[in-house]
Design an enzyme around this catalytic site. Sequence first.
Site, short mmCIF file in Angstrom:
data_model
loop_
_atom_site.label_atom_id
_atom_site.label_comp_id
_atom_site.label_asym_id
_atom_site.label_seq_id
_atom_site.Cartn_x
_atom_site.Cartn_y
_atom_site.Cartn_z
N SER A 116 0.83 -1.21 0.00
CA SER A 116 0.00 0.00 0.00
C SER A 116 0.86 1.24 0.00
CB SER A 116 -0.86 -0.02 1.27
OG SER A 116 -1.43 1.24 1.49
N TYR A 140 -1.34 -0.09 10.21
CA TYR A 140 -1.64 -0.74 8.93
C TYR A 140 -0.45 -0.58 7.98
CZ TYR A 140 -3.44 -1.02 4.17
OH TYR A 140 -3.60 -1.31 2.85
N LYS A 144 2.44 -3.35 6.46
CA LYS A 144 2.76 -3.56 5.04
C LYS A 144 4.27 -3.37 4.81
CE LYS A 144 -1.45 -3.97 3.15
NZ LYS A 144 -1.92 -5.18 2.46
N1 UFG Z 1 -12.84 10.90 3.37
C1 UFG Z 1 -13.75 11.84 3.80
N2 UFG Z 1 -14.95 11.40 4.28
C2 UFG Z 1 -15.27 10.08 4.34
C3 UFG Z 1 -14.32 9.12 3.90
C4 UFG Z 1 -13.10 9.58 3.41
O1 UFG Z 1 -13.48 13.05 3.77
O2 UFG Z 1 -16.36 9.75 4.80
C5 UFG Z 1 -11.55 11.36 2.85
C6 UFG Z 1 -10.39 10.88 3.70
O3 UFG Z 1 -10.14 11.78 4.74
C7 UFG Z 1 -9.27 10.82 2.66
C8 UFG Z 1 -9.98 10.50 1.35
O4 UFG Z 1 -11.35 10.81 1.57
O5 UFG Z 1 -8.66 12.05 2.56
C9 UFG Z 1 -9.89 9.05 0.95
O6 UFG Z 1 -10.26 8.26 2.07
P1 UFG Z 1 -10.55 6.70 1.95
O7 UFG Z 1 -10.98 6.24 3.31
O8 UFG Z 1 -11.45 6.44 0.81
O9 UFG Z 1 -9.15 6.11 1.56
P2 UFG Z 1 -7.76 6.28 2.33
O10 UFG Z 1 -6.97 7.25 1.50
O11 UFG Z 1 -7.87 6.56 3.76
O12 UFG Z 1 -7.25 4.80 2.29
C10 UFG Z 1 -6.70 4.25 1.18
C11 UFG Z 1 -6.82 2.75 1.23
C12 UFG Z 1 -5.96 2.20 2.33
C13 UFG Z 1 -4.58 2.76 2.21
C14 UFG Z 1 -4.63 4.24 2.27
C15 UFG Z 1 -3.28 4.88 2.23
O13 UFG Z 1 -8.15 2.37 1.43
O14 UFG Z 1 -5.92 0.81 2.24
O15 UFG Z 1 -5.38 4.68 1.15
O16 UFG Z 1 -3.31 6.05 3.02
F1 UFG Z 1 -3.81 2.35 3.21
#
Ligand code: UFG
Length: 322
Positions: A116, A140, A144
Site C-alpha cells: 500500500s 496498517y 505492510k
Molecule cells: N474521506 C472523507 N470522508 C469520508 C471518507 C473519506 O473526507 O467519509 C476522505 C479521507 O479523509 C481521505 C480521502 O477521503 O482524505 C480518501 O479516504 P478513503 O478512506 O477512501 O481512503 P484512504 O486514503 O484513507 O485509504 C486508502 C486505502 C488504504 C490505504 C490508504 C493509504 O483504502 O488501504 O489509502 O493512506 F492504506
Amino acid sequence: MKILVTGGAGYIGSHAVKELVKEHEVIVYDNLELGNKEFVDEKAIFIQGDLSDTKKLNELFEEHKIEIVMHFANYALVGESFENPSKYFENNLVNGFNLLDVMIKNNVNKIIFSSSCAVYGIPKEIPIIEKHTLNPINSYGESKMVFERVLRYYDTAYNLKSISLRYFNVAGASLDNSIGEKHKDETHLIPIVLDVALNKRDNIKIFGEDYDTKDGTCIRDFVHVVDIAKAHLDALNYLGKNMQTKSYNIGTGQGYSVKEVIDLCRQITKKEINVVIDKKREGDPPMLVADPKRFKEEVGWKEQFNINEMIEHAWNWHQKIN
Ligand code: UFG
C-alpha cells in the site's frame, strides 16, 4: 499456472481472480470474515480457511501443487488500525509469516503481495517514487512495510522472489457489473458518496478542509480495480521471467481532491450530495499521488480507466446492490 489467491473473496482479490481464471488455474483461500463467497469466479476452486491454519494450508499446497501465491488477505482500514494494532500485526504479519513458511516448506518461491501507499506515511515529495523514505504513520502501513522487508530477507535466506504492489486508492467495479466494492462497515470515500446519492445516508462528512492543498481537502490518486487486477497478471508474467524481488507503485499519477471527487460524483449520478465539514481524520496524509513510471516502464502495465469511469462503474454497482 496454479495460483493460490489468499483473500480472493475480497474486493480487490475477487477482481484479480476474475482476470486470472481466463489464463490460469486459481485456488482461492479466504476465511470469509470480510469477503463475499459469491464474488469468487466459479472457474476458481474455493477453500474456506484462515491463514493461521498451518495444517490446512499445508494440505492445500500439497494437494493443488501451487506454483505462485498472490497474497491479498490483509486487514486494510487505517482508522481501525489505530484502535487495534494487535489485530493488524497478528493477521498482516504473523499470519503472513505462516503463509511464507508453508510456501518455503512446499518449495513455492514466488509471491505477489498487496502492499500500500500507506508505507510512505506523509510524503516529502509528490509524486511519490518507490525510493521515497518509508515512514508509515499507522499500524496498517507499518504492517505492510515490515512484510515487504520480511520478503527481502526471505529472498536472501530462501530464494523467495516477490513483487510488492503498493496500491494507491482503489475504486470502481467490474465492467460487467457482477462484482464491486461491498464492505460491512464502509469507510471509503467514493462508496460513501454514492450511498448519499442513493439516499442511504444523509450526507458525506469531509474530514478536514484546511489541509495545505489547492482546495483544503486531501488529495488522492485513484486507480480502477480492474487496472489493479491486470497489474497482477503483468506482475505474474514479469516475475516468472525476471525472478527479482521488487516493489512498485500502482496508481495513475493523477491526484483528485476530496471535493473534486464529490463534484464528479454529483455530475455522474445527477443527484444532490449534501456535504458536512468535519474534523480531520487521524492518520490521513494530505496528499498521496504515485509516480507509477517504474511499473509502467519495467513491467509494461498501463491503466485503462480514468476517474470518471471509476465513478461510473462504482455507481452502476451501487445501484445494483442497493
Ligand atoms: N474521506 C472523507 N470522508 C469520508 C471518507 C473519506 O473526507 O467519509 C476522505 C479521507 O479523509 C481521505 C480521502 O477521503 O482524505 C480518501 O479516504 P478513503 O478512506 O477512501 O481512503 P484512504 O486514503 O484513507 O485509504 C486508502 C486505502 C488504504 C490505504 C490508504 C493509504 O483504502 O488501504 O489509502 O493512506 F492504506
